[in-house]
Design a protein around this motif. Sequence first.
Motif, short mmCIF file in Angstrom:
data_model
loop_
_atom_site.label_atom_id
_atom_site.label_comp_id
_atom_site.label_asym_id
_atom_site.label_seq_id
_atom_site.Cartn_x
_atom_site.Cartn_y
_atom_site.Cartn_z
N THR A 38 0.84 -1.20 0.00
CA THR A 38 0.00 0.00 0.00
C THR A 38 0.87 1.25 0.00
O THR A 38 2.09 1.19 0.23
N CYS A 39 0.24 2.36 -0.23
CA CYS A 39 0.93 3.64 -0.23
C CYS A 39 1.57 3.90 1.14
O CYS A 39 2.72 4.33 1.24
N HIS A 40 0.84 3.62 2.18
CA HIS A 40 1.33 3.82 3.54
C HIS A 40 2.54 2.92 3.82
O HIS A 40 3.53 3.37 4.41
N GLN A 41 2.46 1.68 3.42
CA GLN A 41 3.58 0.75 3.63
C GLN A 41 4.82 1.21 2.87
O GLN A 41 5.94 1.15 3.39
N LEU A 42 4.63 1.66 1.65
CA LEU A 42 5.75 2.14 0.86
C LEU A 42 6.38 3.37 1.49
O LEU A 42 7.60 3.50 1.56
N ALA A 43 5.55 4.28 1.97
CA ALA A 43 6.07 5.48 2.64
C ALA A 43 6.90 5.09 3.86
O ALA A 43 7.99 5.66 4.09
N GLN A 44 6.44 4.13 4.62
CA GLN A 44 7.21 3.67 5.78
C GLN A 44 8.54 3.05 5.36
O GLN A 44 9.57 3.31 5.99
N ARG A 45 8.53 2.26 4.30
CA ARG A 45 9.77 1.65 3.80
C ARG A 45 10.76 2.71 3.34
O ARG A 45 11.96 2.61 3.61
N LEU A 46 10.27 3.73 2.63
CA LEU A 46 11.16 4.80 2.18
C LEU A 46 11.78 5.53 3.36
O LEU A 46 12.97 5.86 3.35
N LEU A 47 10.98 5.78 4.40
CA LEU A 47 11.51 6.45 5.58
C LEU A 47 12.51 5.58 6.34
O LEU A 47 13.45 6.09 6.94
N GLU A 48 12.33 4.26 6.30
CA GLU A 48 13.30 3.36 6.93
C GLU A 48 14.63 3.41 6.18
O GLU A 48 15.70 3.41 6.80
N ALA B 219 5.85 11.63 0.01
CA ALA B 219 4.57 11.57 -0.71
C ALA B 219 4.79 11.54 -2.22
O ALA B 219 4.18 10.73 -2.93
N ARG B 220 5.67 12.41 -2.71
CA ARG B 220 5.94 12.44 -4.16
C ARG B 220 6.52 11.12 -4.64
O ARG B 220 6.08 10.56 -5.65
N LEU B 221 7.54 10.65 -3.94
CA LEU B 221 8.20 9.41 -4.36
C LEU B 221 7.26 8.22 -4.28
O LEU B 221 7.25 7.36 -5.16
N THR B 222 6.46 8.18 -3.24
CA THR B 222 5.50 7.08 -3.09
C THR B 222 4.54 7.04 -4.27
O THR B 222 4.33 5.98 -4.88
N LEU B 223 3.98 8.18 -4.62
CA LEU B 223 3.06 8.26 -5.75
C LEU B 223 3.74 7.83 -7.04
O LEU B 223 3.20 7.03 -7.81
N MET B 224 4.92 8.37 -7.28
CA MET B 224 5.61 8.07 -8.53
C MET B 224 6.01 6.59 -8.62
O MET B 224 5.87 5.96 -9.66
N ILE B 225 6.52 6.04 -7.53
CA ILE B 225 6.95 4.64 -7.54
C ILE B 225 5.76 3.72 -7.78
O ILE B 225 5.83 2.79 -8.58
N LEU B 226 4.66 3.98 -7.08
CA LEU B 226 3.48 3.12 -7.26
C LEU B 226 2.88 3.27 -8.65
O LEU B 226 2.40 2.29 -9.23
N ASN B 227 2.90 4.47 -9.22
CA ASN B 227 2.39 4.66 -10.58
C ASN B 227 3.22 3.91 -11.61
O ASN B 227 2.69 3.44 -12.61
N THR C 203 4.40 -2.13 -12.02
CA THR C 203 3.37 -2.99 -12.60
C THR C 203 2.77 -3.90 -11.53
O THR C 203 1.60 -4.25 -11.62
N ASP C 204 3.57 -4.27 -10.55
CA ASP C 204 3.09 -5.11 -9.45
C ASP C 204 3.68 -4.58 -8.14
O ASP C 204 4.86 -4.82 -7.85
N PRO C 205 2.89 -3.85 -7.36
CA PRO C 205 3.40 -3.28 -6.11
C PRO C 205 4.00 -4.31 -5.15
O PRO C 205 4.84 -3.97 -4.33
N ALA C 206 3.62 -5.55 -5.28
CA ALA C 206 4.19 -6.60 -4.41
C ALA C 206 5.68 -6.78 -4.68
O ALA C 206 6.42 -7.20 -3.78
N ASP C 207 6.13 -6.47 -5.89
CA ASP C 207 7.55 -6.57 -6.21
C ASP C 207 8.39 -5.62 -5.37
O ASP C 207 9.59 -5.84 -5.19
N LEU C 208 7.78 -4.56 -4.87
CA LEU C 208 8.51 -3.56 -4.10
C LEU C 208 8.88 -4.05 -2.71
O LEU C 208 9.61 -3.36 -1.98
N ASP C 209 8.41 -5.24 -2.33
CA ASP C 209 8.83 -5.83 -1.06
C ASP C 209 10.31 -6.18 -1.09
O ASP C 209 10.96 -6.21 -0.05
N ASP C 210 10.84 -6.43 -2.28
CA ASP C 210 12.26 -6.73 -2.45
C ASP C 210 13.05 -5.42 -2.38
O ASP C 210 12.75 -4.48 -3.11
N ASP C 211 14.06 -5.37 -1.50
CA ASP C 211 14.83 -4.14 -1.30
C ASP C 211 15.51 -3.66 -2.57
O ASP C 211 15.51 -2.47 -2.86
N ASP C 212 16.09 -4.57 -3.34
CA ASP C 212 16.78 -4.17 -4.57
C ASP C 212 15.82 -3.55 -5.58
O ASP C 212 16.13 -2.54 -6.21
#
Length: 110
Positions: free
Chosen positions: A2-12, A23-31, A34-43
């Motif tokens: 989710t957007c909230h989860q991604l924001a937390q990861r970016l802050l970590e 907020a900007r980066l979260t929106l751009m990354i999610l847009n 293709t599959d937000p689940a892929d963002l669970d991988d740090d690389d």
Amino acid sequence: MTCHQLAQRLLELQPSLSPTDVARLTLMILNQSTDPADLDDDDTLIKAWKNASFRLESTSDQHAAVAEELEALCGDGPIEFSPDQLWVLMRAIKVQSQILELYTDQPALV
């Protein structure tokens, strides 16, 4: 992810990010993802983050340059437009469309 989860990861990963940058980066990354689940991988997340940061920085630079040109153009007063002034206006429109594309991931001009 989710957007909230991604924001937390970016802050970590980068605690010094401002809330606006997060907020900007979260929106751009999610847009762009293709599959937000892929963002669970740090690389994958870091690669997407770097891509979004680069796009944001380059678009901001373009916007600043065009804003300066438009400011100079406005100082000329209400006279007939020269061909150079028309090119400045056309570049301004193009840069604004690129900014819209950056945030929406949709073509602004066709």
